[in-house]
Write an enzyme that holds these catalytic residues in place. Structure first.
Site, PDB file in Angstrom:
ATOM      1  CG  HIS A   1     -12.578   1.906   1.064  1.00 52.65           C
ATOM      2  ND1 HIS A   1     -11.598   2.839   1.270  1.00 52.65           N
ATOM      3  CD2 HIS A   1     -12.292   0.870   1.871  1.00 52.65           C
ATOM      4  CE1 HIS A   1     -10.760   2.378   2.197  1.00 52.65           C
ATOM      5  NE2 HIS A   1     -11.167   1.187   2.569  1.00 52.65           N
TER       6      HIS A   1
ATOM      7  CG  ASN B   1      -0.276  -0.318   2.491  1.00 55.90           C
ATOM      8  OD1 ASN B   1       0.458  -1.310   2.601  1.00 55.90           O
ATOM      9  ND2 ASN B   1      -0.490   0.503   3.483  1.00 55.90           N
TER      10      ASN B   1
ATOM     11  CB  CYS C   1       6.155  14.998  11.592  1.00 54.32           C
ATOM     12  SG  CYS C   1       7.636  15.345  12.537  1.00 54.32           S
TER      13      CYS C   1
END
Lengths: 405, 130
Positions: free
Chosen positions: A204, A154, A329
């Protein structure tokens, strides 16, 4: 003029295709029956729709409709496959093989089984992000019951050699589960050609609705599973719970569209992705592709911009374009992407990575707009980067005494 | 993650980006952080003979909060004495920028950068008088 914000995060989710919504509408309105209601027309209409969708999903996988189990999504499918095999076949063995760059649904399901006394081997991918059949073979033991590997990663979009690994697992009579969430509808997939026993997919990710997924469970040779959700015995006892009829109808429609259009779409999206990559690398030095270039799905571009921190780059561009970063982050854990780390990409480059995910609705105008946006932002941030300046001065950053924190 | 308007302002219009001559005896340079951790700040202070900070410049590799923290401290230290600048704490920076808990380390780094730059200046001055 392009419309912003532009959506280049099609690995995370995809927009609903309007044709899918159209197919779903009756089942969100008048045709609302429970497909388990066996004694009236409302139930029959729902059941007919569910079975048609089952055929559509099966067809895309080269499977028999009876081999498709509906779930709430790929996370559930992965859990059902891995825990279901482990618990049903634990007398046969307690060893599982997977990789360090699987989706968390696979890794954490395996971790949970370790607590129950299973042993799991987490293979480290090569620098190209791929797991080789030799690695799998070397990890096999007499008590190995399951291999679980993703088809397409992914983050990186790289494509594992599932067919070769499937031939091995079949020969060794070890079950093979494949998380194909990122590949279904993008790459041809045939359960018999690939010799997979279980396949997790999600609605989806291929322009269908959220909240619906499926697990392919092979019938010949028969694969049995211990269910994780108990109840009314729906889905041949593998997965109880009233079916999400509109979601399933949409998922089926999305699969039918993908089957018809995948080939053309793949070529078009690959051309867009290559255009984006070329524009960026023509304008900027020290841009590195993460993962194999050759074995990669069309929509994915995962690149690191050296000396620029990923989150600050996102901050510069995310008003206009949605992408994601492997930077620490951007995660809650303050750890950079575990996928990039497993590849041996240095932490510096992991912090600097951006994943562009193009898809069905991406356009050339969007690509050009995003390329210019990224080039400007990287140039500005490099001007602000002490590392970039040091490198321009000829300093080798590895010789600097950093104060880690 | 949503950023405070202060962080966005400093990120979009960073103050005092740039470099000074490292070799100048009146310039103190602080380089803190590590690329592997995802943030590196370089803060340079030009300090006059009275010990007052005349000018400040920074360059930062890091997230928006790290850039904003360094930009903010360059504004704050200008015109302050070295001793006053040493009292700036990460808490002051985090409060001014409304940093969320996961970004507190950015303000710590900015405080460290001030201290490292002043230390470098003092080391240079001591070297000069000897």
């Amino acid at each position: 003029m392009v419309q912003t914000p532009i959506y280049f995060d099609n690995h995370a989710t995809t927009p609903l295709d309007p044709r899918v919504l159209e197919a779903m509408m009756p089942y969100l309105t008048n045709t609302f029956g429970n497909s388990a209601s066996r004694n009236h027309s409302f139930g029959w209409a729902a059941e007919d729709a569910v079975e048609k969708a089952r055929e559509e999903v099966a067809s895309l996988l080269g499977a028999h409709p009876k081999e498709i189990i509906w779930t709430s999504g790929a996370t559930e499918s992965d859990n059902l496959a891995i825990k279901g095999i482990a618990h049903f076949y634990q007398e046969r063995g307690k060893h599982i093989i997977t990789s360090k760059i699987e989706h968390k649904a696979v890794i954490d399901a395996c971790r949970a089984l370790e607590v129950d006394g299973f042993e799991v081997t987490y293979l480290t991918p090569g620098r190209d992000g791929l797991i080789s059949v030799d690695q799998v073979e070397a990890a096999m033991r007499d008590d190995t019951i399951l291999v679980s590997l993703m088809h397409v990663n992914n983050e990186l979009g790289v494509i594992n050699p599932i067919k070769e690994i499937g031939a091995l697992t079949r020969e060794r009579k070890v079950f093979f589960h494949c998380d194909a969430v990122q590949s279904i509808g993008r790459l041809p997939f045939d359960v018999n050609e690939l010799n997979v026993d279980l396949v997790a997919i999600s609605g989806h990710k291929l322009y269908g609705p959220k909240g619906v997924g499926a697990l392919y469970v092979r019938r010949k040779p028969r694969v049995r599973l211990a269910p994780i959700i108990h109840g009314g015995g729906h889905e041949r006892g593998f997965r109880s719970g009233t079916l999400n009829v509109p979601g399933i109808v949409g998922f089926g429609k999305a699969c039918a569209l993908a089957e018809a259009e995948m080939h053309e779409e793949d070529k078009r999206v690959a051309a867009l992705r290559d255009r984006l990559h070329k524009k960026i690398t023509d304008a900027l030095p020290e841009v590195y592709l993460n993962g194999s270039q050759e074995h990669r799905v069309s929509g994915n571009l995962n690149i690191s911009f050296a000396y620029v921190e990923g989150e600050s780059l996102l901050m510069a561009i995310n008003k206009d374009v949605a992408v994601s970063s492997g930077s620490a982050c951007t995660s809650a854990s303050l750890e950079p992407s575990y996928v990039l780390r497993a590849l041996g990409v240095g932490d510096e480059l992991a912090h600097s990575s951006i994943r562009f995910g193009l898809g069905r609705f991406s356009t050339e105008e969007e690509v050009d707009y995003v390329a210019n946006l990224v080039i400007d932002a990287v140039t500005r941030l490099r001007d602000m980067s002490p590392l970039w300046k040091l490198v321009q001065e000829g300093v080798d950053l590895n010789t600097v005494q950093w104060t880690g924190h | 993650m949503a950023y405070s308007k202060e962080v966005i302002d400093h990120y979009e219009n960073p103050r005092n980006v740039g470099s000074m001559d490292k070799a100048d005896p009146n310039v103190g340079t602080g380089l803190v952080g590590a690329p592997a951790c995802g943030d590196v700040m370089k803060l340079q202070l030009k300090i006059d003979d009275e010990g007052v900070i005349e000018d400040a410049k920074f360059k930062t590799f890091g997230c928006g909060s790290a850039i904003a923290s360094s930009s903010l401290v360059t504004e704050w230290v200008k015109g302050k004495s070295v001793d006053e600048a040493m009292t700036i704490s990460n808490g002051d920076i985090a409060e001014e920028l409304s940093l969320p808990p996961v970004k507190i380390h950015c303000s710590v780094l900015a405080e460290d950068a001030i201290k490292a730059a002043i230390q470098d200046f003092r080391d240079k001055q001591e070297g000069k008088t000897e």
